[in-house]
Design an enzyme around this catalytic site. Structure first.
Site, PDB file in Angstrom:
ATOM      1  CD  GLU A 117       2.580  20.960  47.048  1.00 54.17           C
ATOM      2  OE1 GLU A 117       3.470  21.961  47.559  1.00 54.17           O
ATOM      3  OE2 GLU A 117       3.008  19.758  46.667  1.00 54.17           O
ATOM      4  CE  LYS A 119       5.577  30.902  43.338  1.00 57.55           C
ATOM      5  NZ  LYS A 119       6.877  31.173  44.396  1.00 57.55           N
ATOM      6  CG  ASP A 121       5.942  35.714  49.221  1.00 57.54           C
ATOM      7  OD1 ASP A 121       6.965  35.471  48.830  1.00 57.54           O
ATOM      8  OD2 ASP A 121       5.259  36.816  49.107  1.00 57.54           O
ATOM      9  CE1 TYR A 228       9.488  23.977  48.238  1.00 61.50           C
ATOM     10  CE2 TYR A 228       8.152  25.369  49.749  1.00 61.50           C
ATOM     11  CZ  TYR A 228       9.341  25.005  49.106  1.00 61.50           C
ATOM     12  OH  TYR A 228      10.029  26.077  48.667  1.00 61.50           O
ATOM     13  CE  LYS A 316       4.333  35.189  41.227  1.00 64.22           C
ATOM     14  NZ  LYS A 316       5.339  35.496  42.218  1.00 64.22           N
ATOM     15  CB  CYS A 410       0.020  68.594  68.698  1.00 63.93           C
ATOM     16  SG  CYS A 410      -0.484  67.482  69.372  1.00 63.93           S
ATOM     17  CB  CYS A 413      -1.907  69.358  73.249  1.00 61.07           C
ATOM     18  SG  CYS A 413      -0.176  69.338  72.592  1.00 61.07           S
ATOM     19  CB  CYS A 426       3.254  66.326  69.679  1.00 67.37           C
ATOM     20  SG  CYS A 426       2.617  67.303  71.099  1.00 67.37           S
ATOM     21  CB  CYS A 431       0.231  66.140  74.155  1.00 69.20           C
ATOM     22  SG  CYS A 431      -0.753  65.742  72.642  1.00 69.20           S
TER      23      CYS A 431
HETATM   24  S1  IVH Z   1       8.382  23.183  44.729  1.00 67.30           S
HETATM   25  C1  IVH Z   1      11.569  21.880  41.788  1.00 67.30           C
HETATM   26  N1  IVH Z   1       6.288  23.873  46.338  1.00 67.30           N
HETATM   27  O1  IVH Z   1       8.538  29.274  45.171  1.00 67.30           O
HETATM   28  C2  IVH Z   1      10.434  22.698  42.491  1.00 67.30           C
HETATM   29  N2  IVH Z   1       7.832  25.719  45.889  1.00 67.30           N
HETATM   30  O2  IVH Z   1       8.792  30.333  42.650  1.00 67.30           O
HETATM   31  C3  IVH Z   1      10.772  23.222  43.711  1.00 67.30           C
HETATM   32  N3  IVH Z   1       7.898  27.659  46.931  1.00 67.30           N
HETATM   33  O3  IVH Z   1      11.638  27.670  44.371  1.00 67.30           O
HETATM   34  C4  IVH Z   1       9.873  24.180  44.175  1.00 67.30           C
HETATM   35  N4  IVH Z   1       5.869  27.359  47.930  1.00 67.30           N
HETATM   36  O4  IVH Z   1      11.178  28.451  46.906  1.00 67.30           O
HETATM   37  C5  IVH Z   1       7.462  24.029  45.777  1.00 67.30           C
HETATM   38  N5  IVH Z   1       4.456  24.325  47.712  1.00 67.30           N
HETATM   39  C6  IVH Z   1       5.525  24.774  47.121  1.00 67.30           C
HETATM   40  C7  IVH Z   1       6.396  26.182  47.180  1.00 67.30           C
HETATM   41  C8  IVH Z   1       7.241  26.265  46.638  1.00 67.30           C
HETATM   42  C9  IVH Z   1       6.933  28.120  47.737  1.00 67.30           C
HETATM   43  C10 IVH Z   1       8.822  28.698  46.672  1.00 67.30           C
HETATM   44  C11 IVH Z   1      10.187  27.635  46.165  1.00 67.30           C
HETATM   45  C12 IVH Z   1      10.369  27.627  44.835  1.00 67.30           C
HETATM   46  C13 IVH Z   1       9.866  29.008  44.411  1.00 67.30           C
HETATM   47  C14 IVH Z   1       9.346  29.085  43.001  1.00 67.30           C
END
Ligand code: IVH
Length: 668
Positions: A117, A119, A121, A228, A316, A410, A413, A426, A431
């Protein structure tokens, strides 16, 4: 530390109050903290301790007494039913293979299967639904106890207040709150134009918004969520993570856009690579892929270490970076006169597109990074969208690199420049570059939305002397347009029609287009909603401006000053003569602010305004008002002496707002 003398304490208290207020402003008004939460807390604590030791120094206006102080200690604590764990991280494909092998070994001969899945941010969140009703939203905090941010989360459009279908009686839903990449881009553009420091990434912007104690401010930030997983779950769990996703979807929860599957380490690595390509197209920022064992009974069997589950790992992605040459630094003049240095780069491909220019934001940023013309630099995209120069590779210098200096006049101008905050500006009002940018902005989609009047044409019209100010747009004649290069009969007619149509745009578009310093889309909407007409705004005092929740000191002063300037007043008069809508015809429009969309309210008890007035506010913002509390009710507004409806709302776990919370939410 030994106790301070009375006079030393007095001066330190004064100093601390100024420092704390300064950082509060940076944090709240500008979302650009310069110190960490930890440093802030220790300053605030020092101040509180001093006030405690010297009670005579305690004042009502002290930041320790402010209602809107930092949220940290203000949100109620919320204990998660099942703790929120984190994940083991790795940048190494080999470690992912080791993880898969470990699971294979633990599973012995049983068949295993993984999901891969994105991740996301963002900011981790846990929603508690009871009998299908959202009753609480909490941040992760230390994993066991987080902050109760229910009111803010209630304002997020894609989070359902009620689940569909037949969810468990009690379920904790886990996910991330994020700021969509496109919103982040727009926000930073606005900030550059206003000479405000840019947000580093969408996550910081999202965290700042969620931590706003004021739900009305959080509501304006266009946050979204994606889910998720789950924590507590009453009753029987389905067999796999996959089924959980399908159920969450059926209940109306937004889930990850793409979930890949794999059975062995080669296909897991391949899926990670595939996700690495797809992720650039997602609406949210991602920094990795999460690999999870799909079978829930195996997950339970394999369990967790003290901090993370054994059945999942996060891979990552290294931020995608590219090396290129900084050929030059040019200076762009914005519509408010801000001079923005721009990196002119040898074109290079990074995260899905070719980059040839990147804003360097301001002079201090260049000095901080010690960037020199001729340097070899590293480029990446902030929040995967905005090209940014990360650093110069100093070891690649050969001595020919040149230090950049901001021009002392500037570049457009030749007028003088002066410094405001981090920005050089400026000083001239006439201008050419500023005029061009002001007209471009006025005509842009964020303001008056005049189709066909884009950058190139504005440039041509300014150069031809046909546009010297915004109001000249409304004096353009067909013959003059036809004399321009590449302008045909049809385009000229279309443009004139678009210009004509723009006269009746809603007031907020005009307010945003005028170029009042610090006023952007959001504040323009608030001002229009509050004052209704341009004339009411023009004669507003600073005090009455400050009464609007989202308007702070700086903006109130800027607006007031703008309407004192004779040049601006003559622009306003000229626009009036061209019959632009100054707000009079806004009333009949559909609500442009739909912040209460999909909400159903019940009013109870005595309010300071009539029920009818309160209902009107709700309806204007897209909400519905009904007479009795039911499972469909999403909010209850409770005044004095509220009775049985309030009881029923409590029973059903429906959020209850008192009048002041309601006013804040609605900006009323
Ligand atoms: S599962 C027990 N799935 O990343 C496991 N976490 O660095 C629970 N995060 O604590 C996390 N996308 O805040 C899971 N597809 C995803 C995620 C995800 C982002 C975050 C989440 C987690 C942190 C860990």
């Amino acid at each position: 530390m030994p106790p301070l003398s009375e006079s030393a304490a007095k001066s330190r208290v004064k100093e601390l109050r100024e420092i704390v207020s300064h950082h509060n402003r940076l944090y709240y008004d500008k979302d650009a903290p310069e110190i960490s939460d930890l440093e802030f807390d220790s300053l605030l604590r020092e101040l509180a301790d001093l006030e405690k030791a010297h009670p005579d120094l305690l004042e009502e206006g002290s930041p320790t007494q402010a209602v809107g102080g930092r949220p940290l200690e203000e949100f109620a604590p919320a204990k998660h039913i099942v703790p929120m764990q984190s994940l083991d991280n790795t940048y190494s494909p080999d470690e992912v293979r080791e993880f898969v092998n470990r699971i294979q070994k633990l599973a012995e001969n049983r068949r295993i299967h993984f999901t891969i899945e994105p991740k996301v941010d963002g900011v981790a969140i846990s929603l508690l639904y009871e009998n299908g009703q959202l009753v609480r939203a909490a941040t992760r905090g230390d994993g066991t106890t987080g902050d109760d941010v229910t009111q803010n989360v209630m304002t997020i459009a894609n989070i359902p207040h009620r689940l569909h279908d037949t969810p468990p009686d009690q379920v904790e839903i886990r996910g991330e709150i994020y700021l969509p990449k496109s919103v982040f881009e727009q926000l930073n553009q606005e900030r550059d134009e206003e000479g405000l420091p840019a947000f580093a990434n969408p996550r910081n912007a999202a965290a700042g918004s969620l931590k706003q104690l004021d739900p009305a401010i959080a509501a304006r930030r266009k946050l979204a969520a994606v889910f998720y997983g789950t924590g507590a779950w009453s009753g029987d769990l389905p067999p796999s993570g996959h089924d959980v996703f399908a159920m969450m979807k059926k209940w109306g929860l937004p889930v990850s856009e793409k979930i890949l599957e794999a059975g062995d380490s080669d296909s897991v690595i391949e899926a990670i690579r595939e996700m690495g390509e797809m992720r650039h197209g997602f609406v949210y920022d991602t920094d990795g892929a999460v690999i999870k064992l799909d079978n829930l009974s195996l997950r339970r069997e394999f369990g967790s270490t003290s901090k993370a589950p054994r059945w999942a790992i996060a891979y990552k992605y290294e931020p995608e970076r590219a090396q290129t040459k900084l050929l030059d630094i040019t200076v762009q003049v914005g519509r408010t006169g801000v001079l923005t240095p721009v990196a002119e780069l040898l074109p290079v491909f990074v995260s899905g597109s070719t980059v040839a220019r990147a804003t360097l934001h301001n002079e201090e940023e260049i000095q901080r990074k010690d960037l020199r013309i001729g340097d070899t630099v590293l480029i990446e995209k902030a929040g995967e969208v905005i090209p940014a120069v990360v650093e110069a590779l100093k070891e690649r210098r050969d001595g020919s690199e040149k230090i950049f200096h901001m021009p002392s006049t500037c570049p457009s101008c030749g007028s003088g420049v002066h410094k405001e905050g981090v920005a050089w500006k400026c000083t001239s009002h006439s201008c050419h570059a500023q005029i061009r940018r002001r007209i471009e902005y006025f005509a842009s989609r964020q303001a008056m939305d005049i189709e066909g009047l884009g950058e190139a044409l504005v440039g041509q019209l300014v150069d031809a002397g046909l546009l010297q100010s915004i109001s000249d747009i409304y004096t353009l004649k067909k013959d003059a347009l036809l004399a321009l290069e590449r302008m045909g009969e049809k385009s000229a007619s279309n443009l004139l029609t678009a210009i004509d149509e723009s006269r009746s745009r809603p007031l907020w578009r005009l307010l945003n287009g005028l170029g009042i310093p610090h006023v952007g889309v959001t504040s323009a909407r608030d001002l229009a909603q509050h004052f209704h007409t341009l004339d009411a705004l023009a004669s507003a005092t600073e005090e009455s401006l400050l009464a609007i929740h989202s308007i702070g000191d700086v903006m109130a002063a800027a607006i007031h000053k703008w309407f004192q300037n004779p040049q601006n007043l003559s622009l306003v008069e000229s626009l009036r003569n061209h019959a632009l809508n100054f707000g009079e015809s806004d009333e009949a429009r559909t609500p442009s602010d739909n912040r209460l969309a999909n909400t159903t309210w019940v009013l109870t008890g005595t309010l300071s305004i009539s029920r009818e007035e309160a209902s009107e506010i709700i309806r204007r913002l897209g909400g519905k008002v009904t007479g009795s509390v039911s499972k469909k009710t999403t909010h209850v507004l409770a005044g004095e002496e509220a009775g049985s409806k309030l009881e029923k709302a409590r029973e059903l776990g429906i959020p209850i707002l008192d009048e002041s919370a309601f006013r804040e939410l609605c900006g009323a």
